[in-house]
Motif scaffolding. Structure first.
Motif, PDB file in Angstrom:
ATOM      1  N   THR A   1       0.835  -1.197   0.000  1.00 17.95           N
ATOM      2  CA  THR A   1       0.000   0.000   0.000  1.00 17.95           C
ATOM      3  C   THR A   1       0.868   1.245   0.000  1.00 17.95           C
ATOM      4  O   THR A   1       2.024   1.214   0.419  1.00 17.95           O
TER       5      THR A   1
ATOM      6  N   ARG B   1      -1.681   5.549  -3.910  1.00 16.18           N
ATOM      7  CA  ARG B   1      -2.762   4.629  -4.264  1.00 16.18           C
ATOM      8  C   ARG B   1      -4.006   4.901  -3.427  1.00 16.18           C
ATOM      9  O   ARG B   1      -5.134   4.766  -3.923  1.00 16.18           O
TER      10      ARG B   1
ATOM     11  N   SER C   1      -7.621   5.900  -4.873  1.00 14.83           N
ATOM     12  CA  SER C   1      -8.794   5.104  -4.495  1.00 14.83           C
ATOM     13  C   SER C   1      -9.939   6.006  -4.037  1.00 14.83           C
ATOM     14  O   SER C   1     -11.109   5.771  -4.378  1.00 14.83           O
TER      15      SER C   1
ATOM     16  N   PHE D   1     -12.654   1.269 -12.718  1.00 15.42           N
ATOM     17  CA  PHE D   1     -11.601   0.495 -12.063  1.00 15.42           C
ATOM     18  C   PHE D   1     -10.475   0.170 -13.047  1.00 15.42           C
ATOM     19  O   PHE D   1      -9.284   0.374 -12.750  1.00 15.42           O
TER      20      PHE D   1
END
Length: 343
Positions: free
Chosen positions: A29, A33, A37, A292
């Protein structure tokens, strides 16, 4: 044997798994990101809400076909006020089939004041009870044949005649001619709430006693099917023309109000259409999956570009390899090429 068959079936299903779960120890992670998101989930939420509003909306679908109903009667709705007394004028219909329909079949003559409509009287709050009723309101409905015809209001009451029809205009003084009129409502077919007709609210003032007003009307049968109402009505378009009757100058005719109508052979079917639920689900899945996939691809390209231009050059990933000399030392400098060394 059954256990072995079940085990083989389970292993086969595991091999066909298109959505394998990645262990958490393999997941990396980062703050970038996480930011992407949040943007992705916010965009998906907004587009989902907008798509839901689109799903709730409806639109009208128009279809055309030949009108096969030629035996039924056509209802004509009339509410016209003429600036003449009721005993001086008459209204009737004469069609191409030479059928005469008089006003006694469904029209009411009501003495009124021409200056203001009932709505205007209530708005201005004026007492017009003492004013003379110098106008006539002709209202009601008639049932006519579905062929071209002529509805007219002219001087004198209509009387039947073997060769057509006539009006007793000789008993009316020429000084009382005044075909100024107001059309509060004029339509064909069943009355529908919210339907706007082209002639509603039309008002014409005659500049001369010998004035002719002509309305050329084209009627289109319309079948309306919505979630609130289902009915057969008739739309129409109109062209207006007016002129002063003067036989000396070659302008012949009869003073009055003439509405010549013709019926189209095509029928329009208007249907209210709603998006199917399965189509809404397909569009929703397309929005979510597309965002996505596109976001993941763009984020991967961005990370690669940042990694190439910002990180690897600083860490020396693309520095030239050191050159080893014969004495065992390493030379990290590039060789200087001169003109003498090339000789």
């Amino acid at each position: 044997m059954r256990r072995l068959n079940r085990k083989k079936a389970l292993n086969l299903m595991k091999e066909l798994d298109a959505f394998p779960k990645v262990p958490e120890s393999y997941v990396e992670t980062s703050a970038s990101r996480g930011t992407v998101s949040i943007i992705v989930f916010t965009t998906m939420a907004l587009l989902t809400i907008m798509e839901f509003f689109v799903y709730q909306n409806t639109w009208m679908k128009y279809e055309y076909e030949v009108d096969k109903d030629f035996t039924s009667k056509l209802r004509m709705n009339i509410d016209i006020t003429v600036a003449m007394k009721c005993q001086y004028i008459g209204a009737d219909v004469l069609d191409l089939a030479e059928t005469m329909i008089t006003s006694a079949d469904g029209l009411i003559y009501e003495p009124v004041i021409f200056d203001l409509t009932p709505q205007q009287k209530h708005w201005h709050r004026e007492d017009n009870s003492l004013q003379p009723r110098n106008a006539c309101r002709i209202h009601g409905h008639l049932y006519v044949n579905k062929v071209a015809g002529n509805f007219h209001i002219t001087v004198g009451k209509a009387i039947p005649h073997p060769r057509g029809h006539a009006h007793l205009a000789a008993l009316v003084s020429h000084d009382s001619y005044n075909f100024s009129h107001r059309i509060d409502h004029f339509s064909f077919g069943e009355l529908l709430p919210g339907l706007i007709n082209p002639l509603d609210g039309t008002e014409k003032i005659a500049s001369d006693p010998n004035h002719m007003f002509q309305y050329f009307i084209t009627i289109v049968p319309t079948r309306l099917n919505t979630y609130q109402i289902s009915s057969d009505t008739h739309q129409f378009s109109v062209t207006e023309r007016e002129r002063v009757i003067n036989h000396a100058s070659g302008s012949h005719g009869v003073s009055g109000i003439f509405m010549k109508y013709d019926i189209s052979s095509l029928m329009v079917t208007v249907t209210e259409v709603h998006m199917p639920f399965w189509k809404f689900l397909v569009r929703l899945c397309g929005i979510i999956g597309g965002i996505f996939s596109t976001t993941g691809m763009l984020h991967g390209i961005g990370e690669f570009i940042v990694d190439v231009f910002c990180c690897r050059f600083k860490l020396g990933a693309y520095k030239p390899a050191p050159v080893s000399l014969h004495d065992g030392h390493a030379n990290n400098h590039l060789p200087l090429i001169t003109d003498k060394s090339t000789l």
